[in-house]
Design a protein around this motif. Structure first.
Motif, PDB file in Angstrom:
ATOM      1  N   VAL A  71     -19.472 -19.504  34.656  1.00  0.00           N
ATOM      2  CA  VAL A  71     -18.821 -19.813  33.383  1.00  0.00           C
ATOM      3  C   VAL A  71     -17.327 -19.515  33.462  1.00  0.00           C
ATOM      4  O   VAL A  71     -16.912 -18.395  33.770  1.00  0.00           O
ATOM      5  CB  VAL A  71     -19.447 -18.988  32.237  1.00  0.00           C
ATOM      6  N   ALA A  72     -16.496 -20.506  33.173  1.00  0.00           N
ATOM      7  CA  ALA A  72     -15.046 -20.330  33.230  1.00  0.00           C
ATOM      8  C   ALA A  72     -14.543 -19.471  32.078  1.00  0.00           C
ATOM      9  O   ALA A  72     -13.600 -18.699  32.230  1.00  0.00           O
ATOM     10  CB  ALA A  72     -14.357 -21.691  33.210  1.00  0.00           C
ATOM     11  N   GLY A  73     -15.189 -19.589  30.927  1.00  0.00           N
ATOM     12  CA  GLY A  73     -14.779 -18.774  29.788  1.00  0.00           C
ATOM     13  C   GLY A  73     -15.307 -19.320  28.472  1.00  0.00           C
ATOM     14  O   GLY A  73     -15.082 -20.487  28.153  1.00  0.00           O
ATOM     15  N   GLU A  74     -16.026 -18.491  27.741  1.00  0.00           N
ATOM     16  CA  GLU A  74     -16.548 -18.850  26.414  1.00  0.00           C
ATOM     17  C   GLU A  74     -16.177 -17.719  25.463  1.00  0.00           C
ATOM     18  O   GLU A  74     -16.457 -16.548  25.749  1.00  0.00           O
ATOM     19  CB  GLU A  74     -18.074 -18.997  26.445  1.00  0.00           C
ATOM     20  N   HIS A  75     -15.545 -18.061  24.348  1.00  0.00           N
ATOM     21  CA  HIS A  75     -15.154 -17.045  23.372  1.00  0.00           C
ATOM     22  C   HIS A  75     -15.471 -17.514  21.961  1.00  0.00           C
ATOM     23  O   HIS A  75     -15.196 -18.664  21.612  1.00  0.00           O
ATOM     24  CB  HIS A  75     -13.653 -16.750  23.469  1.00  0.00           C
ATOM     25  N   SER A  76     -16.067 -16.626  21.187  1.00  0.00           N
ATOM     26  CA  SER A  76     -16.342 -16.904  19.781  1.00  0.00           C
ATOM     27  C   SER A  76     -15.947 -15.686  18.957  1.00  0.00           C
ATOM     28  O   SER A  76     -16.200 -14.546  19.366  1.00  0.00           O
ATOM     29  CB  SER A  76     -17.828 -17.204  19.551  1.00  0.00           C
ATOM     30  N   VAL A  77     -15.341 -15.938  17.816  1.00  0.00           N
ATOM     31  CA  VAL A  77     -15.048 -14.885  16.855  1.00  0.00           C
ATOM     32  C   VAL A  77     -15.863 -15.180  15.610  1.00  0.00           C
ATOM     33  O   VAL A  77     -15.723 -16.245  15.003  1.00  0.00           O
ATOM     34  CB  VAL A  77     -13.545 -14.815  16.511  1.00  0.00           C
ATOM     35  N   ILE A  78     -16.749 -14.253  15.290  1.00  0.00           N
ATOM     36  CA  ILE A  78     -17.678 -14.438  14.176  1.00  0.00           C
ATOM     37  C   ILE A  78     -17.226 -13.597  12.994  1.00  0.00           C
ATOM     38  O   ILE A  78     -17.021 -12.376  13.113  1.00  0.00           O
ATOM     39  CB  ILE A  78     -19.103 -14.021  14.591  1.00  0.00           C
ATOM     40  N   PHE A  79     -17.043 -14.251  11.852  1.00  0.00           N
ATOM     41  CA  PHE A  79     -16.756 -13.570  10.601  1.00  0.00           C
ATOM     42  C   PHE A  79     -18.047 -13.600   9.779  1.00  0.00           C
ATOM     43  O   PHE A  79     -18.473 -14.662   9.323  1.00  0.00           O
ATOM     44  CB  PHE A  79     -15.626 -14.274   9.836  1.00  0.00           C
ATOM     45  N   ALA A  80     -18.696 -12.444   9.655  1.00  0.00           N
ATOM     46  CA  ALA A  80     -19.985 -12.362   8.974  1.00  0.00           C
ATOM     47  C   ALA A  80     -19.794 -11.739   7.599  1.00  0.00           C
ATOM     48  O   ALA A  80     -19.547 -10.537   7.473  1.00  0.00           O
ATOM     49  CB  ALA A  80     -20.968 -11.537   9.799  1.00  0.00           C
ATOM     50  N   GLY A  81     -19.911 -12.576   6.563  1.00  0.00           N
ATOM     51  CA  GLY A  81     -19.730 -12.103   5.204  1.00  0.00           C
ATOM     52  C   GLY A  81     -21.043 -12.052   4.452  1.00  0.00           C
ATOM     53  O   GLY A  81     -22.107 -12.321   5.022  1.00  0.00           O
ATOM     54  N   PRO A  82     -21.005 -11.717   3.181  1.00  0.00           N
ATOM     55  CA  PRO A  82     -22.220 -11.680   2.369  1.00  0.00           C
ATOM     56  C   PRO A  82     -22.833 -13.077   2.248  1.00  0.00           C
ATOM     57  O   PRO A  82     -22.260 -13.964   1.618  1.00  0.00           O
ATOM     58  CB  PRO A  82     -21.720 -11.168   1.003  1.00  0.00           C
ATOM     59  N   GLU A  83     -23.944 -13.285   2.910  1.00  0.00           N
ATOM     60  CA  GLU A  83     -24.724 -14.513   2.812  1.00  0.00           C
ATOM     61  C   GLU A  83     -24.020 -15.757   3.350  1.00  0.00           C
ATOM     62  O   GLU A  83     -24.412 -16.883   3.045  1.00  0.00           O
ATOM     63  CB  GLU A  83     -25.177 -14.743   1.353  1.00  0.00           C
ATOM     64  N   GLU A  84     -22.979 -15.560   4.169  1.00  0.00           N
ATOM     65  CA  GLU A  84     -22.359 -16.699   4.843  1.00  0.00           C
ATOM     66  C   GLU A  84     -21.653 -16.206   6.102  1.00  0.00           C
ATOM     67  O   GLU A  84     -21.353 -15.025   6.255  1.00  0.00           O
ATOM     68  CB  GLU A  84     -21.380 -17.446   3.936  1.00  0.00           C
ATOM     69  N   ARG A  85     -21.410 -17.136   7.017  1.00  0.00           N
ATOM     70  CA  ARG A  85     -20.851 -16.761   8.304  1.00  0.00           C
ATOM     71  C   ARG A  85     -19.931 -17.871   8.802  1.00  0.00           C
ATOM     72  O   ARG A  85     -20.245 -19.054   8.701  1.00  0.00           O
ATOM     73  CB  ARG A  85     -21.989 -16.519   9.301  1.00  0.00           C
ATOM     74  N   LEU A  86     -18.793 -17.475   9.326  1.00  0.00           N
ATOM     75  CA  LEU A  86     -17.827 -18.414   9.890  1.00  0.00           C
ATOM     76  C   LEU A  86     -17.640 -18.077  11.364  1.00  0.00           C
ATOM     77  O   LEU A  86     -17.412 -16.918  11.716  1.00  0.00           O
ATOM     78  CB  LEU A  86     -16.483 -18.298   9.157  1.00  0.00           C
ATOM     79  N   THR A  87     -17.735 -19.087  12.241  1.00  0.00           N
ATOM     80  CA  THR A  87     -17.553 -18.868  13.671  1.00  0.00           C
ATOM     81  C   THR A  87     -16.452 -19.783  14.196  1.00  0.00           C
ATOM     82  O   THR A  87     -16.504 -21.007  14.007  1.00  0.00           O
ATOM     83  CB  THR A  87     -18.851 -19.145  14.445  1.00  0.00           C
ATOM     84  N   LEU A  88     -15.475 -19.184  14.853  1.00  0.00           N
ATOM     85  CA  LEU A  88     -14.398 -19.930  15.503  1.00  0.00           C
ATOM     86  C   LEU A  88     -14.585 -19.770  17.006  1.00  0.00           C
ATOM     87  O   LEU A  88     -14.679 -18.644  17.503  1.00  0.00           O
ATOM     88  CB  LEU A  88     -13.035 -19.387  15.068  1.00  0.00           C
ATOM     89  N   SER A  89     -14.655 -20.886  17.740  1.00  0.00           N
ATOM     90  CA  SER A  89     -15.018 -20.824  19.153  1.00  0.00           C
ATOM     91  C   SER A  89     -14.110 -21.671  20.036  1.00  0.00           C
ATOM     92  O   SER A  89     -13.479 -22.630  19.578  1.00  0.00           O
ATOM     93  CB  SER A  89     -16.462 -21.297  19.358  1.00  0.00           C
ATOM     94  N   HIS A  90     -14.096 -21.290  21.319  1.00  0.00           N
ATOM     95  CA  HIS A  90     -13.399 -22.073  22.342  1.00  0.00           C
ATOM     96  C   HIS A  90     -14.202 -22.030  23.625  1.00  0.00           C
ATOM     97  O   HIS A  90     -14.717 -20.975  24.015  1.00  0.00           O
ATOM     98  CB  HIS A  90     -12.002 -21.499  22.597  1.00  0.00           C
TER      99      HIS A  90
END
Length: 251
Positions: free
Chosen positions: A197-216
């Motif tokens: 794997v050359a590189g996988e990155h995700s930043v997960i914002f886990a809030g009350p009853e919802e989740r946002l994921t930003l990935s590359h």
């Protein structure tokens, strides 16, 4: 990579750590951009005798070689781009000192996509409240020796800066056993290693009853080499100081 409509003088690159995987990718990217790798030295070699004949130095070697490489840049008066990972606080002090004399650009990742990702992470962290937990997940090939990756730390720093906190004091990694509940405000890191794997990155914002994921996702290390070459060329002619990939992209 320089766009077809852009004109730029052919530059002479000095590459430190040219025998590694990234060094080979840099050599190809330098040629693709119309520049020349004037000299390449191994991670344990010295760029000093050749630095004066280069337009810019690029260091992808090892942390224990950083002092000598920055010294060569200062003596020759040449800008230097540093992509070496696994740096500690003492190395960042060295970078700051060198930047008083020459242009210095250091980053844990030279992908243009990751640079924009860090910008988006900063924006999200600034706008989402502390009830949104932040977790950074990364995966790299089995041969990578440092963890978390420099890119993961870059993304964590972006989130921490947006929230006005110190990452080192609010970082959770290597969870195991009875860790207790997650502390509000902490930024978590999870590291995976395997395969090619050359590189996988995700930043997960886990809030009350919802989740946002930003990935590359990096499909090939050439994306890092092309970004590094673009950044190194941009650095030529700049005044002494510390620069980042945000400066290269005008963010």
């Amino acid at each position: 990579m320089i766009g077809r409509g852009e004109a730029m003088a052919q530059l002479q690159f000095g590459v430190i750590g040219h025998k590694g995987r990234m060094g080979h990718a840099l050599e190809a990217a330098i040629a693709d951009a119309g520049h020349i790798m004037h000299v390449g030295v191994d991670a344990g070699g010295s760029i000093g005798p050749f630095a004066a004949h280069c337009d810019v130095l690029v260091d992808f070697s090892a942390p224990d070689a950083l002092s000598a490489n920055l010294g060569a840049a200062r003596v020759s008066g040449k800008p230097i781009l540093v992509g070496t990972t696994g740096l500690e606080e003492e190395h960042f002090v060295m970078l700051a000192e060198a930047a008083r004399a020459v242009p210095v650009l250091q980053s844990g990742n030279f992908s243009l996509g990751v640079t924009l990702l860090a910008h988006l992470v900063r924006e999200a962290a600034a706008r989402l409240g502390p009830e949104w937990d932040i977790e950074v997940l990364e995966m790299h090939h089995r041969m990578k020796v440092d963890a978390p990756s420099g890119t993961a730390k870059l993304l964590g720093e972006a989130a921490a800066a947006a929230r006005g906190i110190d990452l080192a004091a609010n970082m959770e990694s290597g969870r195991h056993g009875q860790t207790g509940a997650r502390r509000e405000g902490n930024i978590g890191f999870a590291t995976l290693r395997g395969g090619t794997v050359a590189g996988e990155h995700s930043v997960i914002f886990a809030g009350p009853e919802e989740r946002l994921t930003l990935s590359h996702s990096a499909e090939n290390r050439m994306i890092f080499a092309r970004g590094a070459v673009k950044a190194a060329a941009w650095l030529v002619g700049k005044p002494a100081g510390r620069y980042t990939m945000n400066d290269v992209l005008g963010l």
